[in-house]
Design an enzyme around this catalytic site. Structure first.
Site, PDB file in Angstrom:
ATOM      1  N   ASP A  35       0.843  -1.207   0.000  1.00 54.67           N
ATOM      2  CA  ASP A  35       0.000   0.000   0.000  1.00 54.67           C
ATOM      3  C   ASP A  35       0.879   1.259   0.000  1.00 54.67           C
ATOM      4  O   ASP A  35       0.669   2.183  -0.808  1.00 54.67           O
ATOM      5  CB  ASP A  35      -0.877  -0.049   1.258  1.00 54.67           C
ATOM      6  CG  ASP A  35      -2.064   0.882   1.208  1.00 54.67           C
ATOM      7  OD1 ASP A  35      -2.306   1.470   0.147  1.00 54.67           O
ATOM      8  OD2 ASP A  35      -2.751   1.007   2.237  1.00 54.67           O
ATOM      9  N   THR A 119      -0.947 -11.284   3.008  1.00 59.99           N
ATOM     10  CA  THR A 119       0.165 -12.170   3.413  1.00 59.99           C
ATOM     11  C   THR A 119       1.345 -11.430   4.033  1.00 59.99           C
ATOM     12  O   THR A 119       2.362 -12.041   4.352  1.00 59.99           O
ATOM     13  CB  THR A 119       0.688 -13.000   2.218  1.00 59.99           C
ATOM     14  OG1 THR A 119       1.240 -12.100   1.242  1.00 59.99           O
ATOM     15  CG2 THR A 119      -0.401 -13.830   1.596  1.00 59.99           C
ATOM     16  N   GLY A 120       1.229 -10.106   4.178  1.00 58.57           N
ATOM     17  CA  GLY A 120       2.292  -9.331   4.826  1.00 58.57           C
ATOM     18  C   GLY A 120       1.898  -9.069   6.271  1.00 58.57           C
ATOM     19  O   GLY A 120       1.789  -9.997   7.083  1.00 58.57           O
TER      20      GLY A 120
HETATM   21  P1  ADP Z   1      -1.392  -6.949   4.044  1.00 57.64           P
HETATM   22  O1  ADP Z   1      -1.591  -5.893   5.099  1.00 57.64           O
HETATM   23  O2  ADP Z   1      -2.642  -7.169   3.212  1.00 57.64           O
HETATM   24  O3  ADP Z   1      -0.810  -8.200   4.606  1.00 57.64           O
HETATM   25  P2  ADP Z   1       1.204  -6.073   2.993  1.00 57.64           P
HETATM   26  O4  ADP Z   1       1.441  -4.907   2.129  1.00 57.64           O
HETATM   27  O5  ADP Z   1       1.770  -6.047   4.373  1.00 57.64           O
HETATM   28  O6  ADP Z   1      -0.398  -6.290   2.991  1.00 57.64           O
HETATM   29  O7  ADP Z   1       1.727  -7.386   2.266  1.00 57.64           O
HETATM   30  C1  ADP Z   1       1.069  -7.986   1.183  1.00 57.64           C
HETATM   31  C2  ADP Z   1       2.085  -8.621   0.253  1.00 57.64           C
HETATM   32  O8  ADP Z   1       2.647  -7.626  -0.595  1.00 57.64           O
HETATM   33  C3  ADP Z   1       3.274  -9.275   0.949  1.00 57.64           C
HETATM   34  O9  ADP Z   1       3.537 -10.516   0.305  1.00 57.64           O
HETATM   35  C4  ADP Z   1       4.426  -8.303   0.705  1.00 57.64           C
HETATM   36  O10 ADP Z   1       5.665  -8.959   0.648  1.00 57.64           O
HETATM   37  C5  ADP Z   1       4.040  -7.800  -0.675  1.00 57.64           C
HETATM   38  N1  ADP Z   1       4.639  -6.529  -1.126  1.00 57.64           N
HETATM   39  C6  ADP Z   1       5.142  -5.512  -0.399  1.00 57.64           C
HETATM   40  N2  ADP Z   1       5.591  -4.521  -1.211  1.00 57.64           N
HETATM   41  C7  ADP Z   1       5.348  -4.939  -2.500  1.00 57.64           C
HETATM   42  C8  ADP Z   1       5.574  -4.384  -3.799  1.00 57.64           C
HETATM   43  N3  ADP Z   1       6.139  -3.184  -3.960  1.00 57.64           N
HETATM   44  N4  ADP Z   1       5.200  -5.117  -4.881  1.00 57.64           N
HETATM   45  C9  ADP Z   1       4.620  -6.329  -4.740  1.00 57.64           C
HETATM   46  N5  ADP Z   1       4.364  -6.897  -3.553  1.00 57.64           N
HETATM   47  C10 ADP Z   1       4.727  -6.215  -2.443  1.00 57.64           C
END
Ligand code: ADP
Length: 171
Positions: A35, A119-120
């Site tokens: 995000d 998944t983050g």
């Molecule tokens: P959530 O709160 O829905 O878990 P996160 O942003 O913490 O969302 O993580 C969701 C996924 O996006 C994770 O697998 C993380 O590694 C991945 N992620 C983080 N930054 C990027 C990016 N710039 N491009 C693609 N995936 C990303």
């Protein structure tokens, strides 16, 4: 026939597709992880657009333009926080993928990229989340006509392996 579903290892903000999906939170007002990266790359107009959307329920998704991104549109999907699978997480996660496909289909777009929603920081185990993602997208695509390519954009080589195993397995 070209592969409709593909996993790739990339920063989702760099992808030249019709729409990328953001793993947003219910306020839609920005957060960390993917995000934060999307807000940073899309520029401040994204936040202004999000402020007009009035938030989003978990399992649902909303749409904005792509602003400074190479992607034309951003879909803001709100995934569930993982509570050990006891709070309807698979159905809510599936809702994010289904609604995103519906929005893309409604605009007659052709290419779409998903991050690993939830998944983050939301803690959904990637193996289980990827299974929901792949099954839901496969299912939704069987009822659509204009989508040509869906990317599962993985931010780590481990996640890429998980998705590749699912995509290469029995269909
Ligand atoms: P959530 O709160 O829905 O878990 P996160 O942003 O913490 O969302 O993580 C969701 C996924 O996006 C994770 O697998 C993380 O590694 C991945 N992620 C983080 N930054 C990027 C990016 N710039 N491009 C693609 N995936 C990303």
């Amino acid at each position: 026939m070209p592969t409709l579903l593909q996993a790739l290892h990339a920063d989702i903000t760099t992808l030249q597709v019709d729409a990328i999906v953001n793993a947003a939170n219910p306020s839609l007002l920005g957060g960390g992880g993917v995000d934060g990266a999307i807000h940073q790359a899309a520029g401040p107009e994204l936040l202004s657009a999000c402020q007009k959307l009035g938030g989003c329920r978990t399992g649902d998704a909303k749409l904005t333009k792509g602003f400074n991104l190479p992607a034309r549109y951003i879909i803001l999907a709100v995934g569930p926080v993982w509570h050990g699978g006891t709070r309807n997480e698979p159905a809510l996660l599936a809702g994010c993928y289904r609604r995103s496909i519906e929005l893309v289909e409604g605009l007659e777009l052709h290419t779409l990229a998903f991050p690993g929603i939830s998944t983050g920081s939301y803690g959904y185990p990637v193996e289980q989340a990827a299974e929901v993602a792949v099954n839901t997208v496969r299912d939704a695509l069987s009822q659509t006509s204009c989508i040509e390519k869906v990317y599962f954009c993985c931010f780590s080589s481990y996640d890429l392996q998980v998705y590749r195993r699912l995509l290469d397995g029995p269909q």
